[in-house]
Scaffold this active site. Sequence first.
Site, PDB file in Angstrom:
ATOM      1  N   LYS A 186      10.061 -27.467  27.590  1.00 26.90           N
ATOM      2  CA  LYS A 186       9.519 -26.156  27.949  1.00 26.90           C
ATOM      3  C   LYS A 186       8.527 -25.722  26.880  1.00 26.90           C
ATOM      4  CE  LYS A 186      11.356 -21.989  27.763  1.00 26.90           C
ATOM      5  NZ  LYS A 186      12.053 -20.729  28.101  1.00 26.90           N
ATOM      6  N   GLY A 242      18.018 -10.074  22.042  1.00 28.22           N
ATOM      7  CA  GLY A 242      16.642  -9.811  21.617  1.00 28.22           C
ATOM      8  C   GLY A 242      16.132 -10.697  20.489  1.00 28.22           C
TER       9      GLY A 242
END
Lengths: 311, 311
Positions: free
Chosen positions: A63, A213
Amino acid sequence: MHYYPNPAAGLNVHDVNAAIEEAFAEHGRGKVQMPPKLYIQFEQGDFRTMPAYIPSLSIGGVKIVNVHPENPARGLPTVMALTIILNPETGIPEAVLNATLLTDLRTGAAGAVAAKYLSPKREIVLGVVGSGRQAQAQVSAIAAELSIRELRVWSRKEENAREFCTKFPGITCSPGELREVCDCDVLTTTTPSREPIIRNEWIREGTHINAIGADAPGKQELDPAILSRAQVFIDDRDQAVHSGEINVPLKAGLFSEEQISGTLGDVVLGRKGRRSEKEITVFDSTGLAIQDLAIANIAMKSGNFISLRFP
Amino acid sequence: MHYYPNPAAGLNVHDVNAAIEEAFAEHGRGKVQMPPKLYIQFEQGDFRTMPAYIPSLSIGGVKIVNVHPENPARGLPTVMALTIILNPETGIPEAVLNATLLTDLRTGAAGAVAAKYLSPKREIVLGVVGSGRQAQAQVSAIAAELSIRELRVWSRKEENAREFCTKFPGITCSPGELREVCDCDVLTTTTPSREPIIRNEWIREGTHINAIGADAPGKQELDPAILSRAQVFIDDRDQAVHSGEINVPLKAGLFSEEQISGTLGDVVLGRKGRRSEKEITVFDSTGLAIQDLAIANIAMKSGNFISLRFP
């Protein structure tokens, strides 16, 4: 070679969660190859290159994902991604997938797997910090594993929190102050913060926290004191130390690698887990290349593609 | 996003050599980002992931390339590659290139740049060891920089060497024994050997050698004694130590990092180079991601593409 312009379209959230859970199980068994992500810095952002191989699924690939914080002003997403899949037997590129939405979904699914195993209850109050794409992905994925009795959302702009609630019409949902949102069974934090915004005194006994996050050096969302009270699970040791929620507390000497309880793979395999209703648990997610392969694997079965000439 | 199925088609060898030379110059100036390649092992081969960024060309991206030695029996090339190009300002994927032939060309071009600067003469006898795609790429690229008076080729099968000569009808070319082929001005070795096949006593004073074949740990083509007689130039220190011609001699203690004279970037910038007609010089090529970006950069200007929907 096939190009999948919108491979997220046909995906079922239960299938995605199951595929991601199996990827973490294989990671826990030590049966995957996944070198640490490589980072390239541009002037206005960066991109990460994430190769991996899952032999049991016979899928290998890479990716490639960027982070450009100023993109929304240009009408583009901050994060965009492509996944390239190679055939392990011949090495030929088999597929190129638009992996922007797949990235949201596979990260949401990791949170759902963590919540499924580490939540103190099956019916939960879910607190969500942040109201962006990843916050939404977390709620959708967790809703497939646990019953959400109530949803509480905090955003820097309250209107964003209100807007967020409209996306889940079937769930009782309300915007709240950070302190109120933290009063919940499962808390998921999805901001790009570089300072702790979740205070230790706001987290009650028994809470499970998905710390989503922090995914780059210098990022953190939780008061390090929470980590010291909790069992801390990570997705991958190298990545978590480098760029997860624990990276800043580690450098500051407020947390040590010995305090890591285990990986999500360990949890899925039943080697580690919640030990009491009162315990606080934290899942520190950085995002693994094997998650990208696992979701690509199912997306390639259902998605529409365009055939491209290769070699 | 554009897909380039055959981006090598429109390329001019002089342009490619110039683009690769400029990439090495930027590398020598320390103005590129290029972390070491990541390797993933399959059962029947491997693949390498090669991200980089060249700010002066405003181009960043990743090459993904496999090596599957049993592919020819299946009718596929041993080595196939894709290059993904991202826009540095937004991180959006701009292009996917079929990079199989581009890989041959950029490696050939590195050999040509090395020969241009390190050959003892402008009109040369060129010795070629191996007769595959890379051997051909080396001759084509070197022919654009130097005048080839005679070509001598060795292959394990003499018929392959004969066949090789037919590809260069304008050059006097003959198959030869290894010893005869090594009697030349510029020698280029392109085999996947794991043992030295080029003996020290076959290499005469003044020879420049392009050692191309070794690109993974355990591979080597030259008697280490040649390295000790020569000025050895590498493409990139980390990669050469890990997987270049010097990797086996280094591990065996027959060569030391201190014996490396410099990089090809140093040579291009005039900081290092041949010091006498009698000196032996070696260029140890492992193949750099910046070469892949540099050739993609010119291929995208000339090649035909298919438009793909993204994001």
